[in-house]
Design a protein around this motif. Structure first.
Motif, PDB file in Angstrom:
ATOM      1  N   ASN A  81      -4.805  -3.472   7.656  1.00 28.29           N
ATOM      2  CA  ASN A  81      -5.357  -2.413   6.813  1.00 28.29           C
ATOM      3  C   ASN A  81      -4.667  -2.501   5.455  1.00 28.29           C
ATOM      4  O   ASN A  81      -3.440  -2.561   5.382  1.00 28.29           O
ATOM      5  CB  ASN A  81      -5.100  -1.044   7.459  1.00 28.29           C
ATOM      6  CG  ASN A  81      -5.981   0.039   6.858  1.00 28.29           C
ATOM      7  OD1 ASN A  81      -6.368  -0.037   5.685  1.00 28.29           O
ATOM      8  ND2 ASN A  81      -6.306   1.040   7.648  1.00 28.29           N
TER       9      ASN A  81
ATOM     10  N   GLN B 278      -4.446  -0.265   3.342  1.00 27.89           N
ATOM     11  CA  GLN B 278      -3.675   0.961   3.223  1.00 27.89           C
ATOM     12  C   GLN B 278      -2.883   1.159   4.509  1.00 27.89           C
ATOM     13  O   GLN B 278      -3.463   1.239   5.579  1.00 27.89           O
ATOM     14  CB  GLN B 278      -4.601   2.162   3.010  1.00 27.89           C
ATOM     15  CG  GLN B 278      -4.697   2.525   1.559  1.00 27.89           C
ATOM     16  CD  GLN B 278      -6.038   3.062   1.157  1.00 27.89           C
ATOM     17  OE1 GLN B 278      -6.906   3.284   1.987  1.00 27.89           O
ATOM     18  NE2 GLN B 278      -6.200   3.262  -0.125  1.00 27.89           N
TER      19      GLN B 278
ATOM     20  N   TYR C  89      -1.512   2.988   7.111  1.00 27.42           N
ATOM     21  CA  TYR C  89      -1.471   4.299   7.776  1.00 27.42           C
ATOM     22  C   TYR C  89      -0.355   4.339   8.818  1.00 27.42           C
ATOM     23  O   TYR C  89       0.001   5.386   9.329  1.00 27.42           O
ATOM     24  CB  TYR C  89      -2.805   4.595   8.474  1.00 27.42           C
ATOM     25  CG  TYR C  89      -3.994   4.674   7.540  1.00 27.42           C
ATOM     26  CD1 TYR C  89      -3.854   5.202   6.254  1.00 27.42           C
ATOM     27  CD2 TYR C  89      -5.243   4.242   7.953  1.00 27.42           C
ATOM     28  CE1 TYR C  89      -4.945   5.283   5.410  1.00 27.42           C
ATOM     29  CE2 TYR C  89      -6.343   4.325   7.096  1.00 27.42           C
ATOM     30  CZ  TYR C  89      -6.182   4.843   5.828  1.00 27.42           C
ATOM     31  OH  TYR C  89      -7.264   4.927   4.997  1.00 27.42           O
TER      32      TYR C  89
ATOM     33  N   ALA D 183      -0.708  -1.729  10.737  1.00 22.87           N
ATOM     34  CA  ALA D 183      -2.013  -1.052  10.726  1.00 22.87           C
ATOM     35  C   ALA D 183      -3.116  -2.093  10.570  1.00 22.87           C
ATOM     36  O   ALA D 183      -3.009  -2.999   9.737  1.00 22.87           O
ATOM     37  CB  ALA D 183      -2.071  -0.047   9.580  1.00 22.87           C
TER      38      ALA D 183
ATOM     39  N   GLN E 299      -9.741   1.209  13.864  1.00 21.29           N
ATOM     40  CA  GLN E 299      -8.412   1.052  13.271  1.00 21.29           C
ATOM     41  C   GLN E 299      -7.333   1.073  14.348  1.00 21.29           C
ATOM     42  O   GLN E 299      -7.379   1.892  15.259  1.00 21.29           O
ATOM     43  CB  GLN E 299      -8.154   2.180  12.268  1.00 21.29           C
ATOM     44  CG  GLN E 299      -9.135   2.122  11.098  1.00 21.29           C
ATOM     45  CD  GLN E 299      -8.835   3.148  10.020  1.00 21.29           C
ATOM     46  OE1 GLN E 299      -7.817   3.828  10.066  1.00 21.29           O
ATOM     47  NE2 GLN E 299      -9.722   3.258   9.056  1.00 21.29           N
TER      48      GLN E 299
ATOM     49  N   ALA F 141      -3.049   1.246  15.159  1.00 20.21           N
ATOM     50  CA  ALA F 141      -1.780   1.699  14.584  1.00 20.21           C
ATOM     51  C   ALA F 141      -0.646   1.429  15.572  1.00 20.21           C
ATOM     52  O   ALA F 141      -0.736   1.790  16.746  1.00 20.21           O
ATOM     53  CB  ALA F 141      -1.854   3.191  14.269  1.00 20.21           C
TER      54      ALA F 141
ATOM     55  N   THR G 243       2.453  10.192  16.472  1.00 18.54           N
ATOM     56  CA  THR G 243       1.766  11.272  15.768  1.00 18.54           C
ATOM     57  C   THR G 243       2.074  12.556  16.560  1.00 18.54           C
ATOM     58  O   THR G 243       2.586  12.492  17.689  1.00 18.54           O
ATOM     59  CB  THR G 243       0.239  11.057  15.761  1.00 18.54           C
ATOM     60  OG1 THR G 243      -0.229  11.085  17.115  1.00 18.54           O
ATOM     61  CG2 THR G 243      -0.149   9.734  15.105  1.00 18.54           C
TER      62      THR G 243
END
Ligand SMILES: [Zn+2]
Length: 333
Positions: free
Chosen positions: A99, A101, A103, A107, A173, A175, A181
């Motif tokens: 990814n 970005q 995250y 990612a 996606q 992670a 989390t």
């Protein structure tokens, strides 16, 4: 296990009934694993189906899409050799890359196919889902092997703008992170035995239980966190990177059926989370939760109001039992 629920009833003088006294009801339920509460206003029609021109939006966004072939090969990142992946991961039509970005510490993004810019929920075949999921599982395996401190793993989906997806092109996606989390932490703290107890209670009750596809047990959530919430629990598996190729295919089969249910009911946007805990957690069951989201349309009603965003409590309009009744034919073997 006792499943806790209570119907609260008051009276209003209803304008549609000549201001005669009319009962006003809301049901409160408590989640058997975490204890959070959820509210059901049966028959409220909060999220109407929509005839928005999704195909038209697909055409508008296609030319500038980063995830369409051949551009995806030029504009998306690659993994460094240290991760063990050969730059990107390919499975069937699926293509996985980092990814851009971050995250999470590690990612990833997997497109179901660089050729599939527009995918309606009824078009998600077990094969398409299974290949993208298999690519994510491979990424999770490489990342956790590369960095044993990154033990919190999840595979996630935003589909269509209302779900939080910034790109139209359908994707999943992954992670892999050293920290859970909030939801991962809460689920990992569930006492050993409670997952099995919940599953056994729902199997016995039957009204929300949908059946078993391979190892995965499917049900409508007793206390939903969102609209039309369906859950899968995978006994014997703690984290996504432990899934065998066969288990990935079985999960994909279930997700494909669940998306058919959403399509049947008139929805085209969803989220899901396949939520893992560190592989040494005793009694934890890998679990998947999925919810439908608002349809895309002008002046749409968000499915997230002050209840969900700030009270951390869903307010939904379909009872889990009614959802299970609608979903059951799709899950019949
Ligand atoms: Zn695209």
């Amino acid at each position: 296990m006792e499943l806790q629920r209570e119907v609260l009833s008051a009276e209003i003088l209803h304008p549609a009934h000549d201001f005669q006294p009319t009962p006003s009801r809301v049901e409160v339920r408590w989640d058997p694993l975490l204890g959070y509460s959820s509210r059901i206003v049966a028959g409220a029609h909060f999220l109407p189906p929509s005839d928005f021109d999704l195909a038209g939006l697909a055409e508008q966004t296609r030319d500038s899409c980063f995830f369409c072939a051949p551009r995806v090969e030029q504009v998306t990142p690659k993994f460094p050799p240290s991760l063990g992946a050969d730059g990107r991961i390919r499975r069937g039509q699926a293509l996985l890359f980092p990814n851009i970005q971050a995250y999470a510490l590690y990612a990833s993004v997997a497109v179901y196919s660089p050729e599939l810019h527009y995918l309606r929920l009824e078009q998600f075949t077990p094969r398409l889902l299974g290949d993208a999921l298999a690519a994510q599982v491979e990424f999770c395996r490489l990342a956790t092997a590369h960095d044993p401190t990154a033990a919190w793993v999840s595979i996630n989906a935003n589909h269509m703008l209302p779900s939080g997806s910034s790109l139209f092109h359908p994707h999943l996606q992954g992670a892999v992170d050293p920290y859970p989390t909030t939801m991962q932490r809460l689920l990992a703290e569930v006492p050993p035995g409670r997952f099995e107890d919940y599953l056994e209670t729902e199997r016995r009750a039957g009204v929300r239980y949908l059946g078993r596809i391979g190892m995965a047990e499917w049900l409508a959530s007793f206390a939903p966190v969102g609209f039309l919430e369906l859950r899968a629990l995978v006994p014997g598996v703690t984290s996504p990177e432990q899934l065998s190729a066969e288990q990935v295919a079985e999960l994909a089969e279930g997700i494909s059926r669940a998306l058919q249910v959403y399509a049947d009911l008139g929805y085209q946007s969803f989220n899901f989370v396949l939520c893992g805990a560190p592989s040494d957690r005793q009694g934890y069951m890998l679990n998947l939760r999925m919810v439908s989201r608002s349809n895309l349309q002008p002046l749409y009603r968000s499915d997230v109001a002050y209840f969900e965003r700030l009270h951390w409590q869903a307010m939904v309009d379909t009872t889990p039992e009614e959802l299970a009744e609608r979903a059951r034919p799709r899950f019949a073997a």
